[in-house]
Design an enzyme around this catalytic site. Structure first.
Site, PDB file in Angstrom:
ATOM      1  N   PRO A 186       0.830  -1.204   0.000  1.00  0.00           N
ATOM      2  CG  PRO A 186      -0.501  -1.451   1.855  1.00  0.00           C
ATOM      3  CD  PRO A 186       0.800  -1.856   1.302  1.00  0.00           C
ATOM      4  CD  GLU A 187       2.872   3.006  -4.443  1.00  0.00           C
ATOM      5  OE1 GLU A 187       2.988   4.177  -4.816  1.00  0.00           O
ATOM      6  OE2 GLU A 187       3.077   2.042  -5.195  1.00  0.00           O
TER       7      GLU A 187
END
Length: 278
Positions: free
Chosen positions: A2-3
């Site tokens: 996840p960014e």
DNA sequence: CCATATGTTACTCG
DNA sequence: ACGAGTAACATATG
């Protein structure tokens, strides 16, 4: 995995469901997921605490507990936070289970086991060195431009450096560089003033789009991103370069290339993203 | 068996 | 000190 947009989606979704709930029980199945303190201390300090707030900083999730502690977590590559009724059976990679007072479980699921929890009184001990939030009020073009001029580092690894700008990962960095027409190996200090300006805007644009699309969910495997209700984002359908190697550039129609830069798969258009030498 | 994977950090070498 | 390159963490997939 996840960014910034994926973490933001998770935090926004969870906020309405867990704030003001109490953590009534904790099960730790994989102790290394707790970076600090020792697992027994962790349980003692989190148990029976009310959740006052949940926020995001870079790719970290910060949960403010009623006692003086903050529960900070980073999902690294394959970590997930899943909220589901506590009647649902935990599955293989559920390493931490938080029982909530509203009959739900908050599960930390992490195939590759890189994700970590940190229970601290002082958030700066974990978050203190992070660069500016690219969608926040303190992301100034003047600072950004000056910092670019001061280093000869390749732009892609520089954007991935969380002390330079916080929250970008491999996907959104490739997307931003395509959007700005900058080669991933471009030395930062040789960027023209105009390219700096375009890049500054492109970073914000690709991140906003990612949030609007509830994140990027690649592939179908277990480790791929889903939000806290286990649903997929849709940003993968609108990527310009990432995971599009050999497919036509959306600008010039030539095939997107895939190379390795700083150990990361890197997608770009060799026609639209040229190296600039001084 | 080999390469690759949405992240980060420690280490080496020049 | 700086920057590039490499390995490591642990598991899955093609």
């Amino acid at each position: 995995m996840p960014e910034l947009p994926e973490v933001e989606t998770i935090v926004r979704d969870l906020r309405s469901d867990i704030v003001n709930e109490k953590i009534t029980d904790i099960i730790i199945n994989y102790e290394k997921s707790i970076a600090t303190p020792a697992p027994n201390q962790f349980i003692k300090l989190v148990e029976n605490q009310k959740i006052l707030a949940i926020t995001r900083r870079a790719k970290y999730i910060v949960i403010d507990l009623a006692n003086p502690y903050y529960l900070i977590m980073h999902m690294r590559m394959t970590g997930k936070l899943i909220l589901q009724p506590d009647t649902t059976q935990p599955t293989k990679h559920d390493h931490i289970v938080f029982q909530l007072s509203n009959a739900n479980h908050l599960l930390f699921n992490d195939t590759r086991k890189f994700g970590r929890f940190y229970l601290v009184k002082n958030t700066a001990s974990i978050l203190g060195k992070l660069g500016p939030e690219p969608l926040g009020d303190n992301f100034y073009f003047e600072d950004f431009s000056k910092k670019l001029s001061k280093t000869s580092r390749q732009i892609k690894p520089l954007l991935l450096d969380q002390q330079f700008v916080a929250g970008l990962g491999n996907i959104y960095t490739d997307e931003a560089l395509w959007e700005a027409g900058i080669h991933p190996k471009q030395p930062a200090n040789l960027l023209s003033p105009n390219k700096k300006k375009v890049l500054f805007s492109a970073i914000k644009q690709v991140l906003r789009k990612g949030i609007d699309n509830r994140g990027t969910s690649l592939g179908n495997g277990d480790g791929n991103y889903t939000s806290s209700d286990n649903s997929r984002g849709t940003n993968q359908k609108q990527l310009t370069v990432f995971a599009r190697n050999n497919q036509p550039c959306l600008n010039c129609n030539r095939p997107i290339k895939k190379i390795v830069v700083a150990q990361r798969g890197t997608h770009y258009c060799s026609n639209c993203q040229r190296l600039r030498k001084k």
